[in-house]
Design a protein around this motif. Structure first.
Motif, PDB file in Angstrom:
ATOM      1  N   GLU A  52     -10.164  -0.538 -15.234  1.00 26.04           N
ATOM      2  CA  GLU A  52      -9.817   0.273 -16.392  1.00 26.04           C
ATOM      3  C   GLU A  52      -8.294   0.294 -16.470  1.00 26.04           C
ATOM      4  OE1 GLU A  52     -10.493   4.853 -18.038  1.00 26.04           O
ATOM      5  OE2 GLU A  52     -11.357   4.253 -16.123  1.00 26.04           O
ATOM      6  N   VAL A  53      -7.746  -0.038 -17.621  1.00 30.66           N
ATOM      7  CA  VAL A  53      -6.295  -0.087 -17.792  1.00 30.66           C
ATOM      8  C   VAL A  53      -5.843   1.169 -18.521  1.00 30.66           C
ATOM      9  CG1 VAL A  53      -4.368  -1.370 -18.812  1.00 30.66           C
ATOM     10  CG2 VAL A  53      -6.321  -2.603 -17.835  1.00 30.66           C
ATOM     11  N   PHE A  54      -4.768   1.789 -18.023  1.00 27.02           N
ATOM     12  CA  PHE A  54      -4.162   2.966 -18.636  1.00 27.02           C
ATOM     13  C   PHE A  54      -2.808   2.543 -19.180  1.00 27.02           C
ATOM     14  CE2 PHE A  54      -7.146   4.571 -15.582  1.00 27.02           C
ATOM     15  CZ  PHE A  54      -7.678   5.683 -16.178  1.00 27.02           C
ATOM     16  N   THR A  94       5.116  18.021  -8.525  1.00 29.30           N
ATOM     17  CA  THR A  94       3.892  17.265  -8.807  1.00 29.30           C
ATOM     18  C   THR A  94       4.210  15.783  -8.705  1.00 29.30           C
ATOM     19  OG1 THR A  94       3.158  18.997 -10.318  1.00 29.30           O
ATOM     20  CG2 THR A  94       2.023  16.872 -10.449  1.00 29.30           C
ATOM     21  N   PHE A  95       3.544  15.126  -7.767  1.00 26.65           N
ATOM     22  CA  PHE A  95       3.789  13.712  -7.511  1.00 26.65           C
ATOM     23  C   PHE A  95       2.479  12.936  -7.547  1.00 26.65           C
ATOM     24  CE2 PHE A  95       7.191  16.054  -5.551  1.00 26.65           C
ATOM     25  CZ  PHE A  95       8.325  15.305  -5.881  1.00 26.65           C
ATOM     26  N   TYR A  96       2.622  11.645  -7.761  1.00 25.59           N
ATOM     27  CA  TYR A  96       1.478  10.736  -7.752  1.00 25.59           C
ATOM     28  C   TYR A  96       1.862   9.541  -6.896  1.00 25.59           C
ATOM     29  CZ  TYR A  96      -1.532   6.985  -9.560  1.00 25.59           C
ATOM     30  OH  TYR A  96      -2.376   5.920  -9.684  1.00 25.59           O
ATOM     31  N   THR A  97       1.081   9.279  -5.862  1.00 28.37           N
ATOM     32  CA  THR A  97       1.290   8.117  -4.999  1.00 28.37           C
ATOM     33  C   THR A  97       0.126   7.168  -5.229  1.00 28.37           C
ATOM     34  OG1 THR A  97       2.415   9.476  -3.348  1.00 28.37           O
ATOM     35  CG2 THR A  97       1.631   7.315  -2.630  1.00 28.37           C
ATOM     36  N   PRO A  98       0.360   6.117  -6.014  1.00 28.36           N
ATOM     37  CA  PRO A  98      -0.727   5.167  -6.268  1.00 28.36           C
ATOM     38  C   PRO A  98      -1.068   4.376  -5.014  1.00 28.36           C
ATOM     39  CG  PRO A  98       1.294   4.472  -7.370  1.00 28.36           C
ATOM     40  CD  PRO A  98       1.574   5.781  -6.726  1.00 28.36           C
ATOM     41  N   ASP A 117      -8.485  15.721 -11.482  1.00 31.96           N
ATOM     42  CA  ASP A 117      -7.069  15.736 -11.126  1.00 31.96           C
ATOM     43  C   ASP A 117      -6.504  14.315 -11.051  1.00 31.96           C
ATOM     44  OD1 ASP A 117      -4.599  17.020 -10.095  1.00 31.96           O
ATOM     45  OD2 ASP A 117      -5.141  15.981  -8.241  1.00 31.96           O
ATOM     46  N   ALA A 118      -7.224  13.408 -10.412  1.00 29.21           N
ATOM     47  CA  ALA A 118      -6.746  12.026 -10.260  1.00 29.21           C
ATOM     48  C   ALA A 118      -6.643  11.335 -11.617  1.00 29.21           C
ATOM     49  CB  ALA A 118      -7.673  11.250  -9.337  1.00 29.21           C
ATOM     50  N   ARG A 119      -7.620  11.549 -12.477  1.00 27.78           N
ATOM     51  CA  ARG A 119      -7.600  10.924 -13.811  1.00 27.78           C
ATOM     52  C   ARG A 119      -6.427  11.449 -14.635  1.00 27.78           C
ATOM     53  NH1 ARG A 119     -10.566   7.621 -16.802  1.00 27.78           N
ATOM     54  NH2 ARG A 119     -12.273   7.399 -15.352  1.00 27.78           N
ATOM     55  N   VAL A 120      -6.159  12.740 -14.573  1.00 28.55           N
ATOM     56  CA  VAL A 120      -5.025  13.319 -15.300  1.00 28.55           C
ATOM     57  C   VAL A 120      -3.721  12.732 -14.776  1.00 28.55           C
ATOM     58  CG1 VAL A 120      -3.699  15.440 -15.672  1.00 28.55           C
ATOM     59  CG2 VAL A 120      -6.177  15.451 -15.983  1.00 28.55           C
ATOM     60  N   LYS A 121      -3.565  12.636 -13.472  1.00 27.68           N
ATOM     61  CA  LYS A 121      -2.320  12.129 -12.901  1.00 27.68           C
ATOM     62  C   LYS A 121      -2.039  10.693 -13.315  1.00 27.68           C
ATOM     63  CE  LYS A 121      -1.497  15.037  -8.912  1.00 27.68           C
ATOM     64  NZ  LYS A 121      -1.343  15.091  -7.448  1.00 27.68           N
ATOM     65  N   ILE A 122      -3.042   9.819 -13.300  1.00 27.39           N
ATOM     66  CA  ILE A 122      -2.785   8.426 -13.678  1.00 27.39           C
ATOM     67  C   ILE A 122      -2.469   8.326 -15.175  1.00 27.39           C
ATOM     68  CG2 ILE A 122      -5.163   7.681 -14.092  1.00 27.39           C
ATOM     69  CD1 ILE A 122      -4.403   5.028 -12.667  1.00 27.39           C
ATOM     70  N   LYS A 123      -3.089   9.154 -16.001  1.00 33.84           N
ATOM     71  CA  LYS A 123      -2.787   9.146 -17.435  1.00 33.84           C
ATOM     72  C   LYS A 123      -1.362   9.625 -17.693  1.00 33.84           C
ATOM     73  CE  LYS A 123      -7.428   9.683 -19.347  1.00 33.84           C
ATOM     74  NZ  LYS A 123      -8.325  10.561 -20.119  1.00 33.84           N
ATOM     75  N   PHE A 150       0.844  -1.191   0.000  1.00 31.38           N
ATOM     76  CA  PHE A 150       0.000   0.000   0.000  1.00 31.38           C
ATOM     77  C   PHE A 150       0.877   1.238   0.000  1.00 31.38           C
ATOM     78  CE2 PHE A 150      -2.469   3.253   2.361  1.00 31.38           C
ATOM     79  CZ  PHE A 150      -3.508   3.404   1.459  1.00 31.38           C
ATOM     80  N   GLU A 151       0.602   2.157  -0.915  1.00 29.46           N
ATOM     81  CA  GLU A 151       1.369   3.395  -1.088  1.00 29.46           C
ATOM     82  C   GLU A 151       2.867   3.122  -1.128  1.00 29.46           C
ATOM     83  OE1 GLU A 151      -0.030   6.270   1.816  1.00 29.46           O
ATOM     84  OE2 GLU A 151      -1.890   6.566   0.698  1.00 29.46           O
ATOM     85  N   GLY A 152       3.248   2.092  -1.880  1.00 35.21           N
ATOM     86  CA  GLY A 152       4.644   1.663  -1.963  1.00 35.21           C
ATOM     87  C   GLY A 152       5.502   2.434  -2.944  1.00 35.21           C
ATOM     88  N   LEU A 153       4.905   3.295  -3.753  1.00 29.83           N
ATOM     89  CA  LEU A 153       5.639   4.097  -4.725  1.00 29.83           C
ATOM     90  C   LEU A 153       5.207   5.561  -4.635  1.00 29.83           C
ATOM     91  CD1 LEU A 153       5.158   1.973  -7.984  1.00 29.83           C
ATOM     92  CD2 LEU A 153       7.231   2.105  -6.612  1.00 29.83           C
ATOM     93  N   LYS A 154       6.131   6.432  -4.969  1.00 30.83           N
ATOM     94  CA  LYS A 154       5.808   7.855  -5.135  1.00 30.83           C
ATOM     95  C   LYS A 154       6.467   8.273  -6.437  1.00 30.83           C
ATOM     96  CE  LYS A 154       6.025  12.359  -2.893  1.00 30.83           C
ATOM     97  NZ  LYS A 154       6.448  13.082  -1.685  1.00 30.83           N
ATOM     98  N   LEU A 155       5.661   8.607  -7.419  1.00 29.30           N
ATOM     99  CA  LEU A 155       6.165   8.907  -8.750  1.00 29.30           C
ATOM    100  C   LEU A 155       6.165  10.411  -9.006  1.00 29.30           C
ATOM    101  CD1 LEU A 155       4.102   6.174 -10.646  1.00 29.30           C
ATOM    102  CD2 LEU A 155       6.411   5.980  -9.718  1.00 29.30           C
ATOM    103  N   ARG A 156       7.291  10.907  -9.513  1.00 33.13           N
ATOM    104  CA  ARG A 156       7.394  12.329  -9.866  1.00 33.13           C
ATOM    105  C   ARG A 156       6.837  12.502 -11.275  1.00 33.13           C
ATOM    106  NH1 ARG A 156      10.628  16.693  -8.430  1.00 33.13           N
ATOM    107  NH2 ARG A 156      11.879  15.384  -7.054  1.00 33.13           N
ATOM    108  N   LEU A 157       5.856  13.382 -11.424  1.00 31.93           N
ATOM    109  CA  LEU A 157       5.259  13.649 -12.728  1.00 31.93           C
ATOM    110  C   LEU A 157       5.816  14.920 -13.357  1.00 31.93           C
ATOM    111  CD1 LEU A 157       1.530  12.787 -11.951  1.00 31.93           C
ATOM    112  CD2 LEU A 157       3.349  11.280 -12.766  1.00 31.93           C
TER     113      LEU A 157
END
Length: 116
Positions: free
Chosen positions: A113-115, A53-57, A80-86, A42-49
Motif C-alpha cells: 500500500e503506497v501513502f 511525537t516521532f515515527y521510526t519506520p 495509531d500506526a496508520r495515522v503516523k504513516i499518513k 533497518f530503523e535508519g530514520l527517525k522522523l519528527r511528526l
C-alpha cells in the motif's frame, strides 16, 4: 535493583520481528544484490511528526535512481500506526510503502500500500 519493563510483544529497539526479518530476506536483500536498490537500513530514520511525537519506520530504502523510500512492514495495522504513516507521508518527501505478509493459504508474498 531496577528492572526494565517492556510491553508484551514489544522487541528492543533495533531488533527485528519475524515478519520484518522475512521481508528483508525475501525482498530487500535480493533487490540489493540485483541492483534494484542501492541501500537500505533497518530503523535508519527517525522522523519528527509533532512535539514529542516521532515515527521510526522499519526500513529506509534508497532506490537505484536515488529516490528515497520508507518501507513499513506490518502483520496488522493499529489506528495509531496508520495515522503516523499518513502524517509522515504528508510532511516528508519520501515515498512511503506499507507491506503486509500474505498468508501461505492466500498464496504468500507481500501486499503493498503506497501513502503519498
Amino acid at each position: 535493583m531496577r528492572r526494565s519493563v517492556q510491553a508484551l510483544g514489544r522487541l528492543k529497539v533495533g531488533a527485528q520481528n519475524k515478519t520484518e526479518a522475512s521481508y528483508e530476506a525475501t525482498v530487500l536483500r535480493p533487490a540489493l544484490m540485483a541492483g534494484d536498490i542501492a541501500w537500505y537500513r533497518f530503523e535508519g530514520l527517525k522522523l519528527r511528526l509533532a512535539d514529542n511525537t516521532f515515527y521510526t519506520p522499519d526500513y529506509a530504502v534508497m532506490r537505484r535512481d536515488g529516490l528515497m523510500e520508507v518501507h513499513e512492514v506490518k502483520g496488522f495495522w493499529t489506528d495509531d500506526a496508520r495515522v503516523k504513516i499518513k502524517v509522515a507521508a504528508e510532511q516528508y518527501p519520501f515515498r512511503f510503502i506499507a507491506v503486509r505478509a500474505l498468508a501461505k493459504k492466500a498464496g504468500g508474498g507481500w501486499q503493498t500500500e503506497v501513502f503519498e
